[in-house]
Design an enzyme around this catalytic site. Structure first.
Site, PDB file in Angstrom:
ATOM      1  N   SER A  81       0.834  -1.199   0.000  1.00 51.84           N
ATOM      2  CA  SER A  81       0.000   0.000   0.000  1.00 51.84           C
ATOM      3  C   SER A  81       0.872   1.255   0.000  1.00 51.84           C
ATOM      4  CB  SER A  81      -0.971  -0.062   1.185  1.00 51.84           C
ATOM      5  OG  SER A  81      -2.086   0.767   0.985  1.00 51.84           O
TER       6      SER A  81
ATOM      7  N   HIS B  68      -7.215  -6.335   0.731  1.00 55.59           N
ATOM      8  CA  HIS B  68      -6.111  -5.388   0.594  1.00 55.59           C
ATOM      9  C   HIS B  68      -4.886  -5.837   1.388  1.00 55.59           C
ATOM     10  CE1 HIS B  68      -4.042  -1.683  -0.112  1.00 55.59           C
ATOM     11  NE2 HIS B  68      -4.085  -1.307   1.160  1.00 55.59           N
TER      12      HIS B  68
END
Length: 256
Positions: free
Chosen positions: A86, A236
């Protein structure tokens, strides 16, 4: 900026791992130790304003890429394998563009090199409103935070940033004022864009929407030697939700 880090393994090629926003090196300890057992020196970093690393009002991908370069120089690490999740993925991409000849391979986890709209508003609101000094337990903090985050896994991830205060209560181990102010920067685009010819692996979660089909086209344009793989059953937080599949994909790529 002398970043705090944890290390697993004493010999072998160097792997350097950078966490995402609100994360820390501690999030990677289990995966890092498993990679060390496979013959690598694994360095897990706290990025600035996170974990046990120093705080600064200056916050952006250029600064974080410079932090990474300083760390590598200080530790005399040459040609590392870079892994970033991320926000950490954007940091290693920015580093790769700034210092193209100082690394050998790169793994970017569930993020693309583009702008992302702010989507942590509720989490930041809850973190800022939490009455830390009055909290008597982590359970009490979690009960408070349920108003702002429904998902238990995400709540647990955020609340790992709580540290016990010396006089009771809690404090945040991250620089909440700066992260709140600069949250749009976290979603920002990279700068100094150049074409990258070294081997790069993008891993995305099958249940995540962070990397779209359009993103894949841009990724393939910027990174000429790239693989894009999807990890089944992962959102994620790929490395936390499917750690064995994650490690297998990374090791296959590294050993090529």
């Amino acid at each position: 900026m002398k970043l705090f880090f944890r290390q697993a393994g004493e010999t072998g090629p160097a792997i350097v791992i950078l966490h995402g926003v609100f994360g820390s090196a501690d999030n990677w300890l289990t995966v890092g130790k498993q990679m060390a057992d496979l013959g690598f020196r694994v360095f897990m970093l706290d990025q600035r304003n996170h974990g046990r690393s120093p705080w600064s009002d200056d916050f952006g991908y250029q600064e974080m890429a410079e932090d990474l370069q300083e760390f590598l120089n200080d530790q005399q690490i040459t040609d590392p394998i870079l892994i970033g999740h991320s926000m950490g993925g954007k940091t290693v991409m920015q580093y790769a563009m700034n210092y193209p000849d100082t690394w050998q391979k790169m793994v970017v986890v569930d993020i693309a090199p583009r702008f992302y709209p702010v989507h942590h508003t509720s989490i930041l609101k809850g973190m800022n409103l939490m009455p830390l000094a009055a909290m008597k337990s982590r359970q009490e903090a979690e009960m408070f935070f349920t108003q702002y985050e429904d998902h238990p896994g995400t709540r647990n991830f955020i609340l790992k940033n709580l540290a016990r205060g010396e006089n009771g209560g809690f404090s945040w181990r991250l620089n909440l004022p700066v992260l709140t102010r600069e949250i749009e920067t976290v979603g920002g685009e990279l700068s100094g864009i150049r074409t990258i010819t070294k081997p790069v692996l993008f891993l995305k979660g099958a249940l995540s929407s962070y990397i779209t089909d359009e993103d894949e086209k841009e990724i393939r344009r910027l990174f000429t030697d790239v693989r894009i793989e999807t990890i089944a059953g992962a959102g994620h937080w790929v490395q936390a939700e499917q750690p064995q599949a994650f490690i297998e994909a990374v090791m296959k790529f590294i050993r090529g």
